[in-house]
Design a protein around this motif. Structure first.
Motif, PDB file in Angstrom:
ATOM      1  N   LEU A 129       0.840  -1.197   0.000  1.00 34.51           N
ATOM      2  CA  LEU A 129       0.000   0.000   0.000  1.00 34.51           C
ATOM      3  C   LEU A 129       0.878   1.251   0.000  1.00 34.51           C
ATOM      4  CD1 LEU A 129      -2.948   0.988   0.241  1.00 34.51           C
ATOM      5  CD2 LEU A 129      -2.577   1.070   2.709  1.00 34.51           C
ATOM      6  N   VAL A 130       0.606   2.151  -0.945  1.00 36.04           N
ATOM      7  CA  VAL A 130       1.319   3.425  -1.056  1.00 36.04           C
ATOM      8  C   VAL A 130       0.275   4.529  -1.150  1.00 36.04           C
ATOM      9  CG1 VAL A 130       2.936   4.780  -2.420  1.00 36.04           C
ATOM     10  CG2 VAL A 130       3.173   2.289  -2.348  1.00 36.04           C
ATOM     11  N   PRO A 131       0.348   5.569  -0.382  1.00 38.84           N
ATOM     12  CA  PRO A 131       1.112   5.708   0.854  1.00 38.84           C
ATOM     13  C   PRO A 131       0.417   4.952   1.980  1.00 38.84           C
ATOM     14  CG  PRO A 131      -0.246   7.652   0.566  1.00 38.84           C
ATOM     15  CD  PRO A 131      -0.466   6.768  -0.648  1.00 38.84           C
ATOM     16  N   PRO A 132       1.105   4.831   3.117  1.00 39.26           N
ATOM     17  CA  PRO A 132       0.481   4.171   4.262  1.00 39.26           C
ATOM     18  C   PRO A 132      -0.739   4.956   4.739  1.00 39.26           C
ATOM     19  CG  PRO A 132       2.808   4.659   4.696  1.00 39.26           C
ATOM     20  CD  PRO A 132       2.457   5.271   3.391  1.00 39.26           C
ATOM     21  N   VAL A 133      -1.554   4.313   5.517  1.00 37.89           N
ATOM     22  CA  VAL A 133      -2.775   4.916   6.054  1.00 37.89           C
ATOM     23  C   VAL A 133      -2.413   6.048   7.022  1.00 37.89           C
ATOM     24  CG1 VAL A 133      -4.789   4.456   7.508  1.00 37.89           C
ATOM     25  CG2 VAL A 133      -4.091   2.808   5.770  1.00 37.89           C
ATOM     26  N   THR A 134      -3.188   7.132   6.933  1.00 38.07           N
ATOM     27  CA  THR A 134      -3.043   8.251   7.869  1.00 38.07           C
ATOM     28  C   THR A 134      -4.371   8.454   8.599  1.00 38.07           C
ATOM     29  OG1 THR A 134      -3.802  10.014   6.394  1.00 38.07           O
ATOM     30  CG2 THR A 134      -1.478   9.375   6.227  1.00 38.07           C
ATOM     31  N   THR A 152      -5.381  -3.611   9.785  1.00 38.35           N
ATOM     32  CA  THR A 152      -5.878  -2.475   9.007  1.00 38.35           C
ATOM     33  C   THR A 152      -6.274  -3.006   7.638  1.00 38.35           C
ATOM     34  OG1 THR A 152      -4.517  -0.867  10.178  1.00 38.35           O
ATOM     35  CG2 THR A 152      -5.316  -0.227   7.997  1.00 38.35           C
ATOM     36  N   LEU A 153      -7.526  -2.810   7.286  1.00 34.25           N
ATOM     37  CA  LEU A 153      -8.069  -3.247   6.007  1.00 34.25           C
ATOM     38  C   LEU A 153      -8.375  -2.008   5.178  1.00 34.25           C
ATOM     39  CD1 LEU A 153      -9.191  -5.575   4.220  1.00 34.25           C
ATOM     40  CD2 LEU A 153     -11.395  -5.212   5.359  1.00 34.25           C
ATOM     41  N   VAL A 154      -7.719  -1.889   4.029  1.00 36.56           N
ATOM     42  CA  VAL A 154      -7.938  -0.760   3.127  1.00 36.56           C
ATOM     43  C   VAL A 154      -8.637  -1.279   1.883  1.00 36.56           C
ATOM     44  CG1 VAL A 154      -6.852   1.044   1.727  1.00 36.56           C
ATOM     45  CG2 VAL A 154      -5.900   0.460   3.973  1.00 36.56           C
ATOM     46  N   GLN A 155      -9.712  -0.600   1.512  1.00 37.98           N
ATOM     47  CA  GLN A 155     -10.433  -0.951   0.289  1.00 37.98           C
ATOM     48  C   GLN A 155     -10.351   0.191  -0.696  1.00 37.98           C
ATOM     49  OE1 GLN A 155     -14.690  -1.517   0.599  1.00 37.98           O
ATOM     50  NE2 GLN A 155     -14.909  -1.765  -1.604  1.00 37.98           N
ATOM     51  N   GLY A 210      -3.700   4.348  -5.521  1.00 33.10           N
ATOM     52  CA  GLY A 210      -4.115   3.026  -5.978  1.00 33.10           C
ATOM     53  C   GLY A 210      -3.242   2.523  -7.116  1.00 33.10           C
ATOM     54  N   ILE A 211      -2.999   3.374  -8.082  1.00 36.58           N
ATOM     55  CA  ILE A 211      -2.145   2.989  -9.213  1.00 36.58           C
ATOM     56  C   ILE A 211      -0.743   2.642  -8.720  1.00 36.58           C
ATOM     57  CG2 ILE A 211      -1.032   3.863 -11.317  1.00 36.58           C
ATOM     58  CD1 ILE A 211      -3.720   5.441 -11.783  1.00 36.58           C
ATOM     59  N   GLN A 212      -0.193   3.459  -7.815  1.00 33.64           N
ATOM     60  CA  GLN A 212       1.141   3.184  -7.267  1.00 33.64           C
ATOM     61  C   GLN A 212       1.169   1.877  -6.484  1.00 33.64           C
ATOM     62  OE1 GLN A 212       1.601   6.811  -5.015  1.00 33.64           O
ATOM     63  NE2 GLN A 212       2.937   7.720  -6.567  1.00 33.64           N
ATOM     64  N   SER A 213       0.031   1.490  -5.939  1.00 31.81           N
ATOM     65  CA  SER A 213      -0.060   0.265  -5.144  1.00 31.81           C
ATOM     66  C   SER A 213      -0.435  -0.951  -5.982  1.00 31.81           C
ATOM     67  CB  SER A 213      -1.096   0.457  -4.025  1.00 31.81           C
ATOM     68  OG  SER A 213      -0.751   1.537  -3.201  1.00 31.81           O
ATOM     69  N   GLY A 214      -0.610  -0.765  -7.287  1.00 36.97           N
ATOM     70  CA  GLY A 214      -0.930  -1.883  -8.166  1.00 36.97           C
ATOM     71  C   GLY A 214      -2.403  -2.164  -8.327  1.00 36.97           C
ATOM     72  N   VAL A 215      -3.259  -1.216  -7.934  1.00 33.64           N
ATOM     73  CA  VAL A 215      -4.700  -1.407  -8.103  1.00 33.64           C
ATOM     74  C   VAL A 215      -5.042  -1.256  -9.583  1.00 33.64           C
ATOM     75  CG1 VAL A 215      -6.994  -0.506  -7.535  1.00 33.64           C
ATOM     76  CG2 VAL A 215      -5.202  -0.571  -5.782  1.00 33.64           C
ATOM     77  N   ILE A 216      -5.776  -2.224 -10.096  1.00 34.55           N
ATOM     78  CA  ILE A 216      -6.196  -2.202 -11.493  1.00 34.55           C
ATOM     79  C   ILE A 216      -7.713  -2.132 -11.583  1.00 34.55           C
ATOM     80  CG2 ILE A 216      -6.217  -3.506 -13.658  1.00 34.55           C
ATOM     81  CD1 ILE A 216      -3.525  -4.741 -12.679  1.00 34.55           C
ATOM     82  N   THR A 217      -8.355  -2.811 -10.669  1.00 27.52           N
ATOM     83  CA  THR A 217      -9.809  -2.884 -10.678  1.00 27.52           C
ATOM     84  C   THR A 217     -10.331  -2.810  -9.244  1.00 27.52           C
ATOM     85  OG1 THR A 217     -11.680  -4.152 -11.528  1.00 27.52           O
ATOM     86  CG2 THR A 217      -9.846  -5.418 -10.610  1.00 27.52           C
ATOM     87  N   THR A 218     -11.630  -2.734  -9.129  1.00 31.91           N
ATOM     88  CA  THR A 218     -12.241  -2.678  -7.804  1.00 31.91           C
ATOM     89  C   THR A 218     -13.151  -3.885  -7.613  1.00 31.91           C
ATOM     90  OG1 THR A 218     -14.043  -1.298  -8.659  1.00 31.91           O
ATOM     91  CG2 THR A 218     -12.149  -0.172  -7.662  1.00 31.91           C
ATOM     92  N   PRO A 219     -13.335  -4.306  -6.399  1.00 29.07           N
ATOM     93  CA  PRO A 219     -12.641  -3.817  -5.216  1.00 29.07           C
ATOM     94  C   PRO A 219     -11.240  -4.410  -5.129  1.00 29.07           C
ATOM     95  CG  PRO A 219     -14.081  -5.607  -4.582  1.00 29.07           C
ATOM     96  CD  PRO A 219     -14.305  -5.365  -6.060  1.00 29.07           C
TER      97      PRO A 219
END
Length: 182
Positions: free
Chosen positions: A9-14, A28-31, A143-152
């Motif tokens: 995950l980029v950036p970490p949760v704040t 910690t669950l990030v969606q 999301g893009i930096q973290s490798g997210v391509i689709t949801t969820p």
């Protein structure tokens, strides 16, 4: 996994994000979600079960990842959630949008603002000004930096959950990590 598809995950949760639960939780669950995405809608029904099961052991974070090329009303829905957040009602709008996923046209968004007792003039002004675009774009970029391509797409304690097709598996993975962190 290749370097072009990070699994962290980029950036970490704040603490300034849309979050629920204990900041000091063991899990910690990030969606990353899209209000018009059917898969995100299914996830919206699973996440409360995970929250109920883990209670104070879970910190849940929602980040926007609208995909307007597939879901043309998703971006405005994200803006509506942010406009509600500026009036302290992000989660109320978030839940409302997922409950009414098939009705996200602008006219419905105004109806939802009224139903949630928002200051409608402020809501409309914010929607017209695109003032929440930077927040949404920051979520998309992360999301893009973290490798997210689709949801969820989910991250558990900063690591990408790689079986997005199995939301039941997500529940099992979160519970397993919670038990291991005790």
């Amino acid at each position: 996994m290749s370097s072009s598809e990070p699994d962290r995950l980029v950036p970490p949760v704040t603490p300034h994000e849309h979050c629920q639960g204990n900041l000091m939780a063991t899990v910690t669950l990030v969606q990353y979600g899209d209000y018009q995405c059917p898969g995100s809608g299914l996830a919206h029904r699973i996440v409360p079960l995970i929250q109920q099961l883990l209670g104070a052991e879970l910190h849940f974070v929602f980040r926007h990842f609208p995909q307007p090329e597939i879901h043309p009303e998703a971006y405005h829905a994200a803006e509506a959630a942010e406009a509600a957040a500026s009036q302290g009602k992000f989660w109320e709008m978030h839940n409302h949008l997922f409950r009414h996923q098939s009705r996200l046209a602008d006219s419905y968004l105004v109806e939802y603002a009224i139903a949630l007792c928002l200051d409608v003039n402020q809501f409309l002004a914010e929607m017209a000004s695109d003032c929440h675009t930077p927040r949404i774009q920051a979520d998309i970029k992360s999301g893009i930096q973290s490798g997210v391509i689709t949801t969820p797409t989910f991250f558990i304690n900063g690591l990408k959950y790689n079986d997005a097709q199995s939301l039941e598996g997500l529940l099992e993975a979160v519970v397993r990590i919670s038990q291991n962190e005790r």
